[in-house]
Design a protein around this motif. Structure first.
Motif, PDB file in Angstrom:
ATOM      1  N   PHE A  22      35.447 127.637  -2.163  1.00 53.77           N
ATOM      2  CA  PHE A  22      36.646 128.374  -1.770  1.00 53.77           C
ATOM      3  C   PHE A  22      37.297 127.759  -0.537  1.00 53.77           C
ATOM      4  CE2 PHE A  22      38.844 131.712   0.588  1.00 53.77           C
ATOM      5  CZ  PHE A  22      39.661 132.261  -0.391  1.00 53.77           C
ATOM      6  N   THR A  23      36.486 127.346   0.416  1.00 58.56           N
ATOM      7  CA  THR A  23      37.014 126.819   1.674  1.00 58.56           C
ATOM      8  C   THR A  23      37.576 125.416   1.534  1.00 58.56           C
ATOM      9  OG1 THR A  23      35.469 128.159   2.962  1.00 58.56           O
ATOM     10  CG2 THR A  23      36.417 126.236   4.066  1.00 58.56           C
ATOM     11  N   PHE A  24      36.858 124.541   0.840  1.00 60.19           N
ATOM     12  CA  PHE A  24      37.217 123.125   0.865  1.00 60.19           C
ATOM     13  C   PHE A  24      37.842 122.578  -0.416  1.00 60.19           C
ATOM     14  CE2 PHE A  24      33.546 123.527   3.811  1.00 60.19           C
ATOM     15  CZ  PHE A  24      34.179 123.136   4.975  1.00 60.19           C
ATOM     16  N   PHE A  25      37.545 123.170  -1.558  1.00 61.20           N
ATOM     17  CA  PHE A  25      37.931 122.546  -2.821  1.00 61.20           C
ATOM     18  C   PHE A  25      38.980 123.321  -3.621  1.00 61.20           C
ATOM     19  CE2 PHE A  25      33.747 120.872  -1.848  1.00 61.20           C
ATOM     20  CZ  PHE A  25      33.921 119.509  -2.063  1.00 61.20           C
ATOM     21  N   LEU A  26      39.180 124.579  -3.304  1.00 61.10           N
ATOM     22  CA  LEU A  26      40.161 125.367  -4.040  1.00 61.10           C
ATOM     23  C   LEU A  26      41.544 125.114  -3.468  1.00 61.10           C
ATOM     24  CD1 LEU A  26      40.523 127.489  -6.277  1.00 61.10           C
ATOM     25  CD2 LEU A  26      40.253 129.255  -4.524  1.00 61.10           C
ATOM     26  N   ALA A  27      42.441 124.559  -4.280  1.00 60.26           N
ATOM     27  CA  ALA A  27      43.756 124.147  -3.788  1.00 60.26           C
ATOM     28  C   ALA A  27      44.650 125.343  -3.470  1.00 60.26           C
ATOM     29  CB  ALA A  27      44.433 123.244  -4.820  1.00 60.26           C
ATOM     30  N   LYS A  28      44.729 126.303  -4.378  1.00 61.10           N
ATOM     31  CA  LYS A  28      45.584 127.463  -4.183  1.00 61.10           C
ATOM     32  C   LYS A  28      44.714 128.697  -3.953  1.00 61.10           C
ATOM     33  CE  LYS A  28      49.412 125.681  -6.947  1.00 61.10           C
ATOM     34  NZ  LYS A  28      50.320 125.923  -8.097  1.00 61.10           N
ATOM     35  N   LYS A  29      44.553 129.012  -2.697  1.00 58.13           N
ATOM     36  CA  LYS A  29      43.666 130.118  -2.334  1.00 58.13           C
ATOM     37  C   LYS A  29      44.398 131.450  -2.427  1.00 58.13           C
ATOM     38  CE  LYS A  29      40.915 127.274   0.706  1.00 58.13           C
ATOM     39  NZ  LYS A  29      41.519 126.057   0.156  1.00 58.13           N
ATOM     40  N   ARG A  30      43.691 132.447  -2.879  1.00 61.47           N
ATOM     41  CA  ARG A  30      44.197 133.813  -2.883  1.00 61.47           C
ATOM     42  C   ARG A  30      43.098 134.708  -2.335  1.00 61.47           C
ATOM     43  NH1 ARG A  30      47.907 131.152  -3.712  1.00 61.47           N
ATOM     44  NH2 ARG A  30      49.506 131.272  -5.349  1.00 61.47           N
TER      45      ARG A  30
END
Length: 436
Positions: free
Chosen positions: A177-185
C-alpha cells in the motif's frame, strides 16, 4: 508515496517524490528491483549457530567490514553506536560479576553489537540508493513466508495467525500500500484494516487487531493540514517530553478501553470460549487489561531495582524466586485464580525489550532503548506529514514492542530493518525538502 503528499508538500518535496514514485509503481522498468528483493529474501532466512541469527545480520557485518573506509555515520548513528557499545560493555562486566555461562554471555554481549551493526549496514545500503528500500522490505516479508512454511515452531502450531500469518499479511499489505500501489484510496486501507482486526480478535490477538486501527486513524488525520498543524506544535524545545506525556495518556486511555471492551459480555460472547475466558481474567485485575496481558512487569521492575547498576547477567537465571513472587502478585491483584507457580523457563520473567535489557545489563541497557524511542519520535515529528502507512504502523508496533514484547532473534532482525528504513526515509525527506 501518498497522493496527499503531492497536494500539500512544498514544490521541492513534490519533485523529489515524483522522481521516487516511478520506481515503486513501475518496477518492471528497473532490473534492480528483483535483485534487491532477492537480497531481502535471502537476508530474512534464519540460521541456528549456537543461537538464532539471520543471514541478513551476517551479511550486515560483512558489508560493514568491506566498507570500513566509506562509513560516515551521521550524528544519530554515531550516538547509537556509542550507547550500544556501552550496553555491550556493561553486559560483559555484568556477566563476569554474575558468573554467567560462557555461551549465554557470548549471546548476551553480542546482541547489542549485532543489532547496531545491522542498523548501520542497512542504513548504508539504503542511503546509497533510497529506491532499494521498498524492494528489500518486500523481499524480507516474502522470505518470512518461506520461514513459516519450512520452520514452524510450537507457537505457530498453537495459533498460526497470531504467530506468523497475521504478521506476514500486515507486513505485505503495508509495504504494498505504501510503496507499490499507484492510486491510493483510504477506503482500501480502511476495509483491509477492519477485516484484519476482526480476524485478529477471533484469533486471540488483541494488539495485532488494534494497532493497525490506531495507525490508520493517525495516518489519515495527521496528514491533513488541520490535524497535522496540531502535532507540529510539538516540534522544538521539550518536544519529546511533551510527546511522551501524550503517549502515556494514550496508553492509559487504551488500557481503559481494553478493560471495558474485554469485560463486556456482549463482546466476550462473540469470541472463542478459551480467548474469552483469558481476556475476561486479564481485564478483571486491579490495574486493567494492559497489565493483565503483560504482568511480567510486576517482577521485572523489582529485579531491575535489586541490581540497577549492572543487572543479573545475560539470560538472567531466576535465583531469587521471581516466578513465585509473580504467581502471588497475579493472584493477589486478580489476574489468576490461584497462586500456584508453574513455569517452563528458569529465567527471570521479562516480556519487554527495555526491561530485559535493564534486568540483564542494568541502566545501560535501558539507556539504549530510551535513546531509540527518542530518536524515532524526533524523526517522526520532523517528517510525519510525508510518511506512508508502513511507517505509521511500524512505529506504533515498535514502540509497543520496546515496552511489552520479548527481544528475540526475530524481533532483533525486524526492529533493525524497520529502524534503518525509517531513518533513511526520513533523512531522504529532509534532504530533498526545499522551502520556497
Amino acid at each position: 508515496m501518498q497522493k496527499t503528499i503531492h497536494n500539500t508538500a512544498p514544490s521541492g518535496i513534490k519533485r523529489s517524490f515524483e522522481r521516487f514514485e516511478p520506481y515503486i509503481t513501475k518496477v518492471k522498468k528497473y532490473p534492480i528491483f528483483l535483485s534487491v528483493v532477492l537480497i531481502g529474501f535471502i537476508s530474512a532466512q534464519k540460521l541456528n549457530l549456537a543461537g538464532e541469527i539471520y543471514i541478513g545480520e551476517i551479511l550486515g557485518l560483512i558489508y560493514i567490514l568491506s566498507n570500513l573506509r566509506k562509513i560516515n555515520p551521521g550524528k544519530q548513528l554515531k550516538s547509537l553506536i556509542l550507547i550500544g557499545l556501552l550496553w555491550s560493555l556493561c553486559q560483559l562486566i555484568s556477566d563476569q560479576i554474575n558468573e554467567t555461562e560462557l555461551l549465554d554471555s557470548v549471546k548476551g554481549v553480542g546482541t547489542p553489537l549485532i543489532f547496531i551493526s545491522t542498523i548501520v549496514a542497512l542504513s548504508m545500503f539504503f542511503m546509497r540508493n533510497i529506491r532499494r528500500t521498498p524492494s528489500f522490505l518486500l523481499g524480507i516479508y516474502l522470505g518470512q513466508a518461506v520461514q513459516l512454511v519450512i520452520f514452524q515452531n510450537e507457537y505457530f502450531e498453537m495459533n498460526p495467525w497470531k504467530w506468523g500469518i497475521g504478521q506476514l499479511t500486515l507486513g505485505l499489505f503495508s509495504t504494498y500500500f505504501t510503496f507499490f500501489l499507484a492510486k491510493k484510496r483510504n477506503l482500501y486501507l480502511i476495509l483491509f484494516v477492519i477485516s484484519f482486526s476482526i480476524i485478529g480478535l477471533l484469533n486471540d490477538s488483541r494488539s495485532m487487531a488494534m494497532f493497525p486501527m490506531f495507525a490508520t486513524v493517525a495516518y489519515i488525520y495527521l496528514r491533513k493540514r488541520k490535524f497535522g498543524a496540531v502535532l507540529k506544535k510539538f516540534r522544538g524545545k521539550f518536544a519529546i517530553t511533551k510527546l511522551a506525556f501524550i503517549i502515556f495518556s494514550l496508553l492509559f486511555l487504551t488500557n481503559t478501553i481494553f478493560t471495558a471492551v474485554f469485560s463486556s459480555d456482549w463482546v466476550l460472547e462473540k469470541l472463542p470460549a478459551e480467548s474469552a475466558k483469558k481476556f475476561k481474567t486479564q481485564a478483571g485485575g486491579e490495574y486493567g487489561a494492559l497489565l493483565g496481558g503483560r504482568n511480567e512487569m510486576l517482577v521485572s521492575t523489582s529485579a531491575f531495582l535489586d541490581k540497577p547498576l549492572l543487572g543479573h547477567g545475560s539470560w538472567a537465571k531466576d535465583k531469587d524466586g521471581y516466578h513465585d513472587k509473580l504467581a502471588i502478585l497475579r493472584y493477589t491483584l486478580g489476574y489468576a485464580e490461584t497462586n500456584d507457580s508453574s513455569y517452563k523457563s528458569d529465567l527471570i520473567p521479562v516480556h519487554s525489550y527495555i526491561m530485559s535489557a535493564l534486568v540483564w545489563a542494568g541502566f545501560a541497557g535501558g539507556l539504549f532503548w530510551l535513546y531509540i524511542i527518542r530518536w524515532l519520535l524526533i524523526e517522526f515529528l520532523a517528517s510525519f506529514e510525508y510518511l506512508g502507512f508502513f511507517f505509521y504502523n511500524g512505529l506504533i508496533i515498535i514502540m509497543w514492542d520496546i515496552m511489552f514484547s520479548p527481544f528475540g532473534a526475530n524481533a532483533r532482525w525486524m526492529a533493525a530493518s524497520f529502524i534503518s528504513a525509517f531513518y533513511c526515509y526520513s533523512k531522504y525527506i529532509s534532504k530533498n525538502k526545499v522551502i520556497k
